[in-house]
Design a protein around this motif. Sequence first.
Motif, PDB file in Angstrom:
ATOM      1  N   ASN A   1     -19.254  -4.556  -2.759  1.00 18.79           N
ATOM      2  CA  ASN A   1     -18.567  -5.546  -1.922  1.00 18.79           C
ATOM      3  C   ASN A   1     -19.322  -5.867  -0.632  1.00 18.79           C
ATOM      4  O   ASN A   1     -18.790  -6.497   0.274  1.00 18.79           O
TER       5      ASN A   1
ATOM      6  N   SER B   1       0.846  -1.194   0.000  1.00 21.45           N
ATOM      7  CA  SER B   1       0.000   0.000   0.000  1.00 21.45           C
ATOM      8  C   SER B   1       0.882   1.245   0.000  1.00 21.45           C
ATOM      9  O   SER B   1       2.082   1.182   0.303  1.00 21.45           O
TER      10      SER B   1
ATOM     11  N   GLU C   1      -9.922  -0.087   5.640  1.00 16.22           N
ATOM     12  CA  GLU C   1     -10.829  -1.050   5.006  1.00 16.22           C
ATOM     13  C   GLU C   1     -12.274  -0.560   5.048  1.00 16.22           C
ATOM     14  O   GLU C   1     -13.037  -0.755   4.094  1.00 16.22           O
TER      15      GLU C   1
ATOM     16  N   ASN D   1      -3.009  -5.136  -0.579  1.00 17.59           N
ATOM     17  CA  ASN D   1      -4.038  -5.323  -1.609  1.00 17.59           C
ATOM     18  C   ASN D   1      -4.661  -6.718  -1.579  1.00 17.59           C
ATOM     19  O   ASN D   1      -5.174  -7.200  -2.580  1.00 17.59           O
ATOM     20  N   LYS D   2      -4.602  -7.373  -0.414  1.00 16.84           N
ATOM     21  CA  LYS D   2      -5.136  -8.733  -0.307  1.00 16.84           C
ATOM     22  C   LYS D   2      -6.619  -8.704   0.020  1.00 16.84           C
ATOM     23  O   LYS D   2      -7.048  -7.988   0.917  1.00 16.84           O
ATOM     24  N   GLU D   3      -7.373  -9.509  -0.711  1.00 16.65           N
ATOM     25  CA  GLU D   3      -8.821  -9.580  -0.498  1.00 16.65           C
ATOM     26  C   GLU D   3      -9.155 -10.660   0.513  1.00 16.65           C
ATOM     27  O   GLU D   3      -8.493 -11.686   0.572  1.00 16.65           O
ATOM     28  N   ARG D   4     -10.206 -10.412   1.287  1.00 13.18           N
ATOM     29  CA  ARG D   4     -10.725 -11.474   2.143  1.00 13.18           C
ATOM     30  C   ARG D   4     -12.227 -11.260   2.329  1.00 13.18           C
ATOM     31  O   ARG D   4     -12.719 -10.145   2.187  1.00 13.18           O
TER      32      ARG D   4
ATOM     33  N   ARG E   1     -16.687  -8.085   1.239  1.00 11.25           N
ATOM     34  CA  ARG E   1     -15.399  -8.362   0.603  1.00 11.25           C
ATOM     35  C   ARG E   1     -14.504  -7.171   0.907  1.00 11.25           C
ATOM     36  O   ARG E   1     -14.824  -6.044   0.559  1.00 11.25           O
TER      37      ARG E   1
ATOM     38  N   ILE F   1     -10.666  -5.256   1.048  1.00  8.45           N
ATOM     39  CA  ILE F   1      -9.308  -5.170   0.490  1.00  8.45           C
ATOM     40  C   ILE F   1      -8.396  -4.728   1.630  1.00  8.45           C
ATOM     41  O   ILE F   1      -8.474  -3.593   2.103  1.00  8.45           O
TER      42      ILE F   1
ATOM     43  N   ASP G   1     -12.574   2.318   2.470  1.00  2.00           N
ATOM     44  CA  ASP G   1     -12.468   1.860   1.074  1.00  2.00           C
ATOM     45  C   ASP G   1     -13.599   0.904   0.673  1.00  2.00           C
ATOM     46  O   ASP G   1     -13.655   0.473  -0.475  1.00  2.00           O
TER      47      ASP G   1
END
Length: 300
Positions: free
Chosen positions: A161, A22, A153, A176-179, A170, A172, A156
Amino acid sequence: MSTWVSYQKQFQHYLKLERSLSKNSLLAYQQDVSKLSNYMEKQFPTISPLEVKLTHLRGFVNGLADLEISEYTQARIISGIKAFYRFLMYEDLIQEDPAQLLESPKLGRKLPDTLSYEEITQILESVQLGEAEGHRNRAMLEMLYSSGLRVSELLDLKLGNVYADIGFLRVIGKGNKERLVPVGSDALKYLKLYLDEVRVHQTIAKGHEEFVFLNRRGKKLSRVMVFLIIKKQVELAGIQKNVSPHTFRHSFATHLIEGGADLRAVQEMLGHESITTTEIYTHLDRDYLRQVLNEFHPRK
């Protein structure tokens, strides 16, 4: 251009492309290496980054301690320096890593303030839904506690999402990892109220249409604004603690673990790469762990 600047630029390029970090993380690494380069250019102007030895790095670290920089900040700076020299090794620019044996200060595991469930409820209920931003603020705070989101989070979060039908977001996260993170029914209820009663009537600024939480001007909320909102509600609730958005995240994790949740599950929800990071969020003392062993292990 000094050789330091040249190698720092290469390092930044590597972090951006290879590590997908980031902006905040990139800036932190940049500042860490700049501190070392400033020290070296002042103390050892003829030595390039590729000629630095462990003794130079130890002198730099001792200088940080003399400046009374906190141990946590020292540890973070040292971590940045180590990453820089791992990069130089990775690029075959040096044969030996001078930072490999560089020691960080021993850190105690400092736990941030935690709010009890009763205190969380007091803060949530201090929000006046009749006020202009009441629905938005209640939805935001409910979501911070319900899903343990980082403030970045939350800010954003986009409309597309939010999967209200299955109760998931959802997110980020760092790098930049999604979970996918579960979200509670109360948080979804207040989110729906905000979307249906307030946000739908706003004039939204161009480029901000997808963000869930907006300010009066129809733009994505800032971090500072969230801190100020929380500060105001904590005062209204009469709570004498230092509370930030992170306090809600910490309380979320602590309450789950105290309620018997699996540490790995909490790790997944918080988006921690390492289980040891999640362990910082537990207040489980040794007596409690001994009790768990006695109750549940077949060979006590």
